[in-house]
Enzyme design. Structure first.
Site, PDB file in Angstrom:
ATOM      1  N   TYR A 115     -36.047 -52.039 -23.332  1.00 49.21           N
ATOM      2  CA  TYR A 115     -36.674 -52.943 -24.304  1.00 49.21           C
ATOM      3  C   TYR A 115     -36.680 -52.337 -25.712  1.00 49.21           C
ATOM      4  O   TYR A 115     -36.208 -52.956 -26.682  1.00 49.21           O
ATOM      5  CB  TYR A 115     -38.106 -53.267 -23.869  1.00 49.21           C
ATOM      6  CG  TYR A 115     -38.804 -54.258 -24.774  1.00 49.21           C
ATOM      7  CD1 TYR A 115     -38.554 -55.619 -24.661  1.00 49.21           C
ATOM      8  CD2 TYR A 115     -39.703 -53.822 -25.749  1.00 49.21           C
ATOM      9  CE1 TYR A 115     -39.180 -56.531 -25.502  1.00 49.21           C
ATOM     10  CE2 TYR A 115     -40.337 -54.728 -26.588  1.00 49.21           C
ATOM     11  CZ  TYR A 115     -40.075 -56.081 -26.457  1.00 49.21           C
ATOM     12  OH  TYR A 115     -40.696 -56.966 -27.302  1.00 49.21           O
TER      13      TYR A 115
HETATM   14  P1  NAD Z   1     -42.872 -65.328 -24.113  1.00 52.27           P
HETATM   15  O1  NAD Z   1     -42.466 -64.702 -22.814  1.00 52.27           O
HETATM   16  O2  NAD Z   1     -44.172 -66.048 -24.186  1.00 52.27           O
HETATM   17  O3  NAD Z   1     -41.742 -66.343 -24.605  1.00 52.27           O
HETATM   18  C1  NAD Z   1     -40.393 -66.041 -24.510  1.00 52.27           C
HETATM   19  C2  NAD Z   1     -39.636 -67.352 -24.331  1.00 52.27           C
HETATM   20  O4  NAD Z   1     -38.234 -67.018 -24.312  1.00 52.27           O
HETATM   21  C3  NAD Z   1     -39.933 -68.074 -23.008  1.00 52.27           C
HETATM   22  O5  NAD Z   1     -40.226 -69.441 -23.264  1.00 52.27           O
HETATM   23  C4  NAD Z   1     -38.663 -67.924 -22.208  1.00 52.27           C
HETATM   24  O6  NAD Z   1     -38.390 -69.047 -21.350  1.00 52.27           O
HETATM   25  C5  NAD Z   1     -37.625 -67.799 -23.308  1.00 52.27           C
HETATM   26  N1  NAD Z   1     -36.407 -67.123 -22.859  1.00 52.27           N
HETATM   27  C6  NAD Z   1     -36.322 -65.972 -22.139  1.00 52.27           C
HETATM   28  N2  NAD Z   1     -35.038 -65.692 -21.885  1.00 52.27           N
HETATM   29  C7  NAD Z   1     -34.298 -66.672 -22.461  1.00 52.27           C
HETATM   30  C8  NAD Z   1     -32.915 -66.961 -22.511  1.00 52.27           C
HETATM   31  N3  NAD Z   1     -32.019 -66.155 -21.898  1.00 52.27           N
HETATM   32  N4  NAD Z   1     -32.497 -68.067 -23.168  1.00 52.27           N
HETATM   33  C9  NAD Z   1     -33.401 -68.894 -23.763  1.00 52.27           C
HETATM   34  N5  NAD Z   1     -34.727 -68.686 -23.731  1.00 52.27           N
HETATM   35  C10 NAD Z   1     -35.167 -67.593 -23.075  1.00 52.27           C
HETATM   36  O7  NAD Z   1     -42.784 -64.152 -25.172  1.00 52.27           O
HETATM   37  P2  NAD Z   1     -43.500 -63.915 -26.596  1.00 52.27           P
HETATM   38  O8  NAD Z   1     -44.570 -62.912 -26.388  1.00 52.27           O
HETATM   39  O9  NAD Z   1     -43.775 -65.180 -27.287  1.00 52.27           O
HETATM   40  O10 NAD Z   1     -42.307 -63.111 -27.323  1.00 52.27           O
HETATM   41  C11 NAD Z   1     -41.448 -63.698 -28.262  1.00 52.27           C
HETATM   42  C12 NAD Z   1     -40.635 -62.604 -28.939  1.00 52.27           C
HETATM   43  O11 NAD Z   1     -41.509 -61.659 -29.543  1.00 52.27           O
HETATM   44  C13 NAD Z   1     -39.738 -61.802 -27.980  1.00 52.27           C
HETATM   45  O12 NAD Z   1     -38.506 -61.537 -28.619  1.00 52.27           O
HETATM   46  C14 NAD Z   1     -40.513 -60.537 -27.778  1.00 52.27           C
HETATM   47  O13 NAD Z   1     -39.668 -59.451 -27.421  1.00 52.27           O
HETATM   48  C15 NAD Z   1     -41.137 -60.350 -29.146  1.00 52.27           C
HETATM   49  N6  NAD Z   1     -42.336 -59.506 -29.135  1.00 52.27           N
HETATM   50  C16 NAD Z   1     -43.338 -59.784 -28.281  1.00 52.27           C
HETATM   51  C17 NAD Z   1     -44.451 -58.952 -28.252  1.00 52.27           C
HETATM   52  C18 NAD Z   1     -45.597 -59.205 -27.300  1.00 52.27           C
HETATM   53  O14 NAD Z   1     -46.425 -58.289 -27.112  1.00 52.27           O
HETATM   54  N7  NAD Z   1     -45.698 -60.368 -26.672  1.00 52.27           N
HETATM   55  C19 NAD Z   1     -44.540 -57.854 -29.127  1.00 52.27           C
HETATM   56  C20 NAD Z   1     -43.476 -57.609 -30.013  1.00 52.27           C
HETATM   57  C21 NAD Z   1     -42.376 -58.451 -30.003  1.00 52.27           C
END
Ligand code: NAD
Length: 268
Positions: A152
């Protein structure tokens, strides 16, 4: 120069849940037309209906952003995009020796390679129309490596490098297209269920609504980088210390224990 969202088409990958969904609602509030791309057809359609229910225009498409051919096909159906938010992401959350080969490859395909396929589908149109913003969601783990995040964190370091390189290309060619990379600490969306933070005042688990709103505001202001919370901005300075001191500081802030009780989303 900023990017006003009224009347603009904003595409959000992974817009079916988490901050993707909230950014869709926030962009719609500002008068944008929203397009949701998500792996899950139901989740994408639910957000589309939620946005429409608030009187804004929205579409949704079921697409796996790591599938190059599917991206090309659905991009044609989607049409022109003014703001592309590359937000879809996945996490494994396992020690290097415990992660499966498939887990590791999936992290790279979704978190990193998809940025190439999706951005390449829309960037030419943005350059030709002399306007556009490409957003990538990196992470605080894109600035500092974290135990149990070998795939990651490395993928998010690469997201940072991808966006910085693209920014330099676009500047050099004097296009009007901008980029924004976002590096948030943990956000309370469920993706990182079970994570623990040692000093919640300095390093709070971020509120999803607030995070989504800040990202949309950063797009409107034409910002290139958004690091949340502000304390994470000390990382590049701390890096100037000798590595053993850097490591001990990260331990002091509890960074390498954040993932001890990580469970992540259930379906995995
Ligand atoms: P989440 O899991 O709530 O949402 C992610 C979405 O991406 C889901 O709806 C899922 O269906 C979709 N997805 C996954 N794989 C996919 C694919 N191959 N094609 C199309 N859609 C796909 O996650 P979130 O917490 O809202 O995270 C959003 C972004 O923020 C991500 O890139 C994550 O790495 C980043 N992020 C999250 C955090 C955290 O703590 N949640 C922290 C830093 C960065």
């Amino acid at each position: 120069m900023g990017h006003r969202l009224r009347g603009q088409t904003v595409l959000i990958t992974g817009g079916g849940s988490g901050i993707g969904r909230l950014m869709a609602l926030e962009a719609a509030k500002r008068g944008a037309r929203v397009v949701i791309w998500d792996l899950s057809e139901e989740a994408g359609a639910a957000v589309r209906d939620e946005v429409r229910g608030r009187g804004a225009r929205a579409e949704s498409f079921a697409v796996d952003v790591s599938d190059r051919e599917a991206v090309a096909r659905v991009a044609l159906e989607t049409g022109d995009v003014d703001v592309l938010i590359n937000n879809a992401g996945v996490v494994t959350g396992k020690r290097l020796l415990d992660a499966s080969d498939a887990d590791i490859e999936r992290t790279y395909r979704v978190n990193l390679l998809a940025l190439y396929w999706v951005t390449r589908a829309f960037l030419g149109g943005m350059i030709a129309r002399k306007r556009g913003t490409v957003v990538t969601i990196s992470s605080a783990a894109g600035l500092v490596g974290v135990a149990k995040q070998t795939d990651y964190s490395a993928s998010k370091f690469a997201v940072f490098g991808f966006t910085e390189s693209l920014r330099q290309e676009l500047r050099k060619e004097r296009t009007r297209v901008r980029t924004l990379t976002v590096c948030p600490y943990y956000i309370d969306t469920g993706m990182f269920e079970g994570v623990h933070t040692r000093f919640p005042r300095l390093l709070p688990i971020l509120d999803p609504d607030d995070t989504a709103e800040r990202i949309i505001r950063a797009i409107e202001r034409g910002q290139s980088q958004l690091v949340l919370p502000a304390f994470v901005r000390v990382v590049p300075i701390v890096r100037m210390l000798p590595t053993p001191v850097f490591d001990r500081m990260m331990d002091f802030f509890g960074i390498n224990n954040t993932m001890d009780a990580f469970t992540g989303r259930r379906e995995k």
